[in-house]
Structures are given as structure tokens and as C-alpha cells.
Enzyme design. Structure first.
Site, PDB file in Angstrom:
ATOM      1  N   HIS A 156       8.304  -8.138   6.082  1.00 25.70           N
ATOM      2  CA  HIS A 156       7.125  -7.259   6.095  1.00 25.70           C
ATOM      3  C   HIS A 156       5.850  -8.003   6.472  1.00 25.70           C
ATOM      4  O   HIS A 156       4.842  -7.382   6.765  1.00 25.70           O
ATOM      5  CB  HIS A 156       6.952  -6.604   4.721  1.00 25.70           C
ATOM      6  N   ASP A 177      -1.942 -10.107   8.894  1.00 30.24           N
ATOM      7  CA  ASP A 177      -1.270  -9.003   8.191  1.00 30.24           C
ATOM      8  C   ASP A 177      -0.025  -8.605   8.973  1.00 30.24           C
ATOM      9  O   ASP A 177      -0.077  -8.511  10.203  1.00 30.24           O
ATOM     10  CB  ASP A 177      -2.213  -7.789   8.103  1.00 30.24           C
TER      11      ASP A 177
HETATM   12  P1  ADQ Z   1       0.554  -5.019   1.635  1.00 28.11           P
HETATM   13  O1  ADQ Z   1       0.049  -6.420   1.806  1.00 28.11           O
HETATM   14  O2  ADQ Z   1       0.559  -4.506   0.260  1.00 28.11           O
HETATM   15  O3  ADQ Z   1       2.007  -4.827   2.259  1.00 28.11           O
HETATM   16  P2  ADQ Z   1      -0.501  -2.715   3.253  1.00 28.11           P
HETATM   17  O4  ADQ Z   1       0.390  -2.535   4.419  1.00 28.11           O
HETATM   18  O5  ADQ Z   1      -1.930  -2.474   3.583  1.00 28.11           O
HETATM   19  O6  ADQ Z   1      -0.438  -4.150   2.594  1.00 28.11           O
HETATM   20  O7  ADQ Z   1      -0.047  -1.708   2.123  1.00 28.11           O
HETATM   21  C1  ADQ Z   1      -0.824  -1.479   1.023  1.00 28.11           C
HETATM   22  C2  ADQ Z   1      -0.407  -0.153   0.387  1.00 28.11           C
HETATM   23  O8  ADQ Z   1      -0.950  -0.134  -0.913  1.00 28.11           O
HETATM   24  C3  ADQ Z   1      -0.963   1.044   1.144  1.00 28.11           C
HETATM   25  O9  ADQ Z   1      -0.005   2.064   1.143  1.00 28.11           O
HETATM   26  C4  ADQ Z   1      -2.178   1.432   0.326  1.00 28.11           C
HETATM   27  O10 ADQ Z   1      -2.476   2.800   0.331  1.00 28.11           O
HETATM   28  C5  ADQ Z   1      -1.774   1.003  -1.061  1.00 28.11           C
HETATM   29  N1  ADQ Z   1      -2.987   0.627  -1.820  1.00 28.11           N
HETATM   30  C6  ADQ Z   1      -3.862  -0.341  -1.533  1.00 28.11           C
HETATM   31  N2  ADQ Z   1      -4.888  -0.315  -2.429  1.00 28.11           N
HETATM   32  C7  ADQ Z   1      -4.649   0.700  -3.270  1.00 28.11           C
HETATM   33  C8  ADQ Z   1      -5.344   1.260  -4.389  1.00 28.11           C
HETATM   34  N3  ADQ Z   1      -6.506   0.801  -4.851  1.00 28.11           N
HETATM   35  N4  ADQ Z   1      -4.760   2.289  -5.009  1.00 28.11           N
HETATM   36  C9  ADQ Z   1      -3.593   2.781  -4.584  1.00 28.11           C
HETATM   37  N5  ADQ Z   1      -2.911   2.322  -3.530  1.00 28.11           N
HETATM   38  C10 ADQ Z   1      -3.421   1.292  -2.883  1.00 28.11           C
HETATM   39  C11 ADQ Z   1       2.955  -5.665   2.935  1.00 28.11           C
HETATM   40  C12 ADQ Z   1       2.430  -6.426   4.151  1.00 28.11           C
HETATM   41  C13 ADQ Z   1       1.805  -5.467   5.151  1.00 28.11           C
HETATM   42  C14 ADQ Z   1       2.811  -4.404   5.550  1.00 28.11           C
HETATM   43  C15 ADQ Z   1       3.439  -3.754   4.317  1.00 28.11           C
HETATM   44  C16 ADQ Z   1       4.586  -2.818   4.683  1.00 28.11           C
HETATM   45  O11 ADQ Z   1       1.481  -7.400   3.745  1.00 28.11           O
HETATM   46  O12 ADQ Z   1       1.350  -6.166   6.309  1.00 28.11           O
HETATM   47  O13 ADQ Z   1       2.160  -3.404   6.326  1.00 28.11           O
HETATM   48  O14 ADQ Z   1       3.958  -4.749   3.433  1.00 28.11           O
HETATM   49  O15 ADQ Z   1       5.511  -3.462   5.515  1.00 28.11           O
END
Ligand code: ADQ
Length: 455
Positions: free
Chosen positions: A158, A362
Site C-alpha cells: 500500500h 504516499d
Molecule cells: P494511509 O496512510 O492511512 O493509508 P490514506 O490513503 O490517505 O492514507 O487513507 C487514510 C484514510 O483514513 C482515508 O480513508 C481517510 O478518510 C481516513 N481518515 C483520515 N483521517 C481521518 C479522520 N480524522 N477521521 C476519519 N477518517 C480519517 C495507506 C497508504 C496510502 C494508501 C492507503 C490505501 O499510506 O498511501 O492510499 O494505505 O492503500
């Protein structure tokens, strides 16, 4: 899913989604495949325990089984907080300077993979296909093969794959490629990550391309490909449409909102974003009280020192900007450390004129896709997206920025605030089409179509 629906799917991830109604894109995407095949999802219970045990969760009406395991505090510290999040995470996000190399971390990381493999073996069947998620579990296929498991095993990463210079900073880089060679399919988020993997494998282990997606790695033949992850787009669109207007600041002052939603992590570029906003307010006094910035960033991994540092740095910066620019009617930055339910986030995205997704590194970044899905198509906001997010490879109609350059980011914010409705709708329509077409079900079925024995 197409060709492989007859085999049973076994998913393994660091954390097992538990609770009566676990939500989230990954769960939704895998539910169909797991449910259709009577599959099993295996993962950590989330509870370090003095007497670690395994638990089978067979809820009546559940479409698949869940099998959770506890970890001892020592295993949790070395495998999860240690090797996964203090060694591999910084390395994969271009921060080898934050990496901690501690022999016990690597031992714990290998030990937990062996433990998960021991737990899995009695539950496996000959028609299974195993799908391992992410960097916490690189050694799992090797551990399963050692125990005689020969069914297809795939891995999906990921987060970004490190290039040769970063990989070389690992204590024993060739071991990483040995681990990976035991999979039948390696999945990456972007062409950039696949390229980094190929370059690193060439330089640091035995690697040969064979044909299209086939490779030889450390004497074994396997496939490697690009599978950009998406979101549960239709659910997000529906939720955003129903969400109430939560932006109290706009109703009070009329200021247009910019939003950032991230885990509080040094890879997400939050301080750089704050500095760019500071530059915007410095250079465009006419925007005082006309724009507001809502940053939602729940802290994670608080046991790791680098995460304590990023929390201090961001709080300090937000405090300074508010001290410098706030008026009696207006707070420039609202910085909130709480997680919010998805429906509330969807509503906030929809209210925001600008979505700021500016990580320094990311894998994909799902917030970029959520922001687009949540917009009102008749009056959409503008996505400002870092060129270092995996999402930038496909979301080319966003305003693409270099998150290290505060001036470029401040200019993008000003451009987005001034952007005509026609231009906003044009960019948004193109972005939305990609988000809908390449949603999370598209991602999982494309991956599972290719997860089969190599020979
Ligand atoms: P993350 O590093 O966690 O994931 P991201 O892809 O942005 O990063 O996902 C975050 C998720 O958490 C989103 O669905 C977002 O809505 C949720 N989230 C963030 N802050 C929140 C809050 N305050 N309350 C509720 N929900 C919140 C890892 C990798 C990424 C990759 C994903 C999926 O780092 O690059 O996109 O896995 O493969």
C-alpha cells in the site's frame, strides 16, 4: 471477480477489521470476494496481551470468517512499533534519516511472521489463494513456504517501494528480496513503485525480467504489476449528498474553506502545507477573513518518537499562524486531532472549496479520491495534489504541486480560490470519472484475476 471465484480467498493484514459493522474501502472491496468464496480474513486483534491467544469470530450471518491473534507486548513493540513503523515506514517514505536499525526489531518482525504462518497452516485448504496486505507482512510467504504451503500467495504494497539508495540503508537488503521472491504476484500502487522495485532488485539481489509481467527474483519466477487502489466511490458520493452543512465557520464569516484530512504522519507534509498557507496570508492580505483552513489529523503511532515530534511541530506552527493572523471574528487554522465518522468527513469535503492533499511521499492517498467523490458536480471544489502522492499518476486534472515549495503551493491555493466555475467543473468531471471507474472493487478484482499459480 471473474476467473478465480471457485477458489477460497484468505486475506491477511496487520489489523483485522472487527466490530459489528467494520467499514472502510478495503473491507467493502474484499467482502464480496471473501463472502463469495466463504473466505477467511486473518489479522492482529489490536490488543497486546500477556497471554496471547487466537480467536475465531464466526458471527451469525457473516459472509466470511475472521481469525484474530493477539501479540505479546514484546512482539508488538518489535514487530509493529519497531521494524514495521520505525524501520520500514520511514525507509519507504524517503526518510532513511528517521529509520531506526535495532537487531531485536528485525528478530521480532521475522518471529511474528512465523507465528502467523503457524496459526494459518491448520486453517488452510488446497484450493485457497492467499492475499497478504502491506509492509508489515513481507516475510509471510517465505514463512508459509517453509511450512510446506504451496497455494498461490500474493502481496500488495500500500505504500511506496524504496529505490536502491534507500533499500541499501536496510541492515540486510537482500533479505527483503528473498522474502518477496516467495510470492506469486507482487502488486504495487503505481508505475513509479514498480520501477523502484525493479531498479532496487536489479542492484541488490538476483533479478531478471522475463516477459510482460513475469520476472525471476532470487531464483524463483513470479509476476509483478501495478494495481492502483480506489475508494468505495458510490457509497462516498451518496454519503456526501446526504451530509448536512457542517462548516460553521463559513456560515459565520462567509470564508471559503480549505480542508486537509490525514493521519498525523511526517510523510503527509502537514508542516509544509501550514507554511504555504502562512505565505498565502502574508502575500495576500485581501484573503484575511476570506479563507479558512480546516486540518483534521488524528495522531497515530504515538509510541514512536518521530510521531511525537511531528505533533509538536504542527501544533506549534498552527498556534503561530493563528497568533499572527487571527481576528476577533476569524481563526485562520482549525487543527483537529479527532477521527470523524465517514459521513461527517464526506460532508466537510463537500463544503470545502479546496482539498489539500500534499504528502511528501504516499502510496496512493485515498483522501484525494474521497474529496473528488464528495463534491457537488454543479459547483465542485478544486483538488491541490502533491506530485509525490501515488494518486498524482492518474489524477492529472488536479492542480499538481511540489509540496516542498511553499511559494508554488501558495500560488496554487490562490489559483484554486480564483478558478472559474467552468474550469472547476471541467477538472472535476475528468477526476470524478477516474475515481468512479477505478474504484476499490475494480482494484481488488483486477488483482485477484491475476493471482494464480505462475507455472
Ligand atoms: P494511509 O496512510 O492511512 O493509508 P490514506 O490513503 O490517505 O492514507 O487513507 C487514510 C484514510 O483514513 C482515508 O480513508 C481517510 O478518510 C481516513 N481518515 C483520515 N483521517 C481521518 C479522520 N480524522 N477521521 C476519519 N477518517 C480519517 C495507506 C497508504 C496510502 C494508501 C492507503 C490505501 O499510506 O498511501 O492510499 O494505505 O492503500
Amino acid at each position: 471477480m471473474t476467473s478465480q471465484t471457485s477458489s477460497r480467498l484468505v486475506v491477511v493484514s496487520n489489523r483485522l477489521p472487527l466490530g459489528d459493522n467494520p467499514s472502510g474501502g478495503l473491507v467493502v472491496a474484499l467482502e464480496d470476494a471473501l463472502g463469495a468464496s466463504g473466505g477467511v480474513w486473518i489479522g492482529f486483534s489490536g490488543q497486546p496481551s500477556e497471554a496471547p491467544a487466537d480467536h475465531l469470530h464466526d458471527h451469525p450471518g457473516a459472509r466470511f470468517r475472521r481469525l484474530s491473534f493477539d501479540l505479546s507486548q514484546e512482539d508488538h513493540d518489535s514487530y509493529y512499533a519497531g521494524y514495521s513503523n520505525s524501520t520500514l515506514w520511514p525507509l519507504c517514505h524517503g526518510r532513511a534519516d528517521l529509520m531506526r536499525i535495532v537487531p531485536e526489531y528485525l528478530e521480532g518482525y521475522r518471529r511474528v511472521a512465523g507465528r502467523i504462518a503457524d496459526l494459518m497452516v491448520p486453517h488452510l485448504r488446497q484450493d485457497d489463494r492467499i492475499w497478504v496486505q502491506d509492509y508489515q507482512l513481507f516475510p509471510l510467504a517465505a514463512a508459509l513456504r517453509e511450512r510446506g504451503v504451496s497455494v498461490p500467495i500474493g502481496h500488495f504494497l500500500h505504500i511506496p517501494f524504496p529505490g536502491p539508495a534507500d533499500c541499501a540503508a536496510l541492515p540486510n537488503p537482500s533479505e527483503l528480496f528473498q522474502w518477496l521472491s516467495h510470492y506469486d504476484l507482487l502488486g504495487f500502487q503505481t508505475r513509479r513503485d514498480l520501477g523502484a522495485f525493479v531498479q532496487s532488485a536489479r542492484q541488490l539481489s538476483q533479478f531478471q525480467p522475463i516477459d510482460r509481467d513475469m520476472i525471476r527474483l532470487c531464483g524463483r519466477t513470479l509476476r509483478a504489476g501495478v494495481f492502483p487502489i480506489g475508494i468505495d466511490a458510490s457509497a462516498f458520493i451518496a454519503e456526501a449528498r446526504q451530509a448536512p452543512d457542517e462548516d460553521r465557520m463559513r456560515s459565520l464569516t462567509g470564508a471559503r474553506m480549505m480542508i486537509g484530512v490525514d493521519r498525523l504522519d511526517y510523510s503527509k507534509g502537514i508542516p509544509q502545507r501550514f507554511r504555504a498557507y502562512q505565505m498565502l496570508l502574508d502575500t495576500r492580505p485581501d484573503l484575511i477573513e476570506q479563507v479558512s483552513f480546516l486540518q483534521i489529523a488524528p495522531p497515530t503511532r504515538g509510541e514512536v518518537e518521530a510521531y511525537q515530534d511531528i505533533r509538536e511541530e504542527t501544533e506549534h506552527l498552527a498556534g503561530r499562524i493563528n497568533g499572527q493572523f487571527a481576528t476577533l471574528n476569524w481563526t485562520p487554522i482549525r487543527f483537529i486531532h479527532r477521527p470523524f465518522p465517514r459521513a461527517v468527513l464526506a460532508g466537510l469535503y463537500r463544503q470545502a472549496r479546496i482539498g489539500l492533499v500534499t504528502p511528501l511521499a504516499d502510496g496512493m492517498n485515498l483522501v484525494a479520491k474521497e474529496y473528488v467523490a464528495a463534491q457537488d458536480v454543479a459547483d465542485p471544489g478544486v483538488l491541490i495534489l502533491s506530485r509525490f502522492a501515488g494518486a498524482a499518476e492518474t489524477m492529472t486534472d488536479a492542480l499538481i504541486v511540489n509540496p516542498h515549495d511553499p511559494q508554488e503551493m501558495a500560488e496554487a491555493m490562490a489559483e484554486a480560490l480564483a478558478m472559474s466555475s467552468v474550469e472547476r467543473r471541467r477538472r472535476h468531471a475528468a477526476l470524478l470519472q477516474g475515481v468512479i471507474e477505478q474504484d476499490v472493487s475494480w482494484w481488488s478484482s483486477r488483482y485477484l484475476d491475476r493471482l494464480r499459480p505462475v507455472q
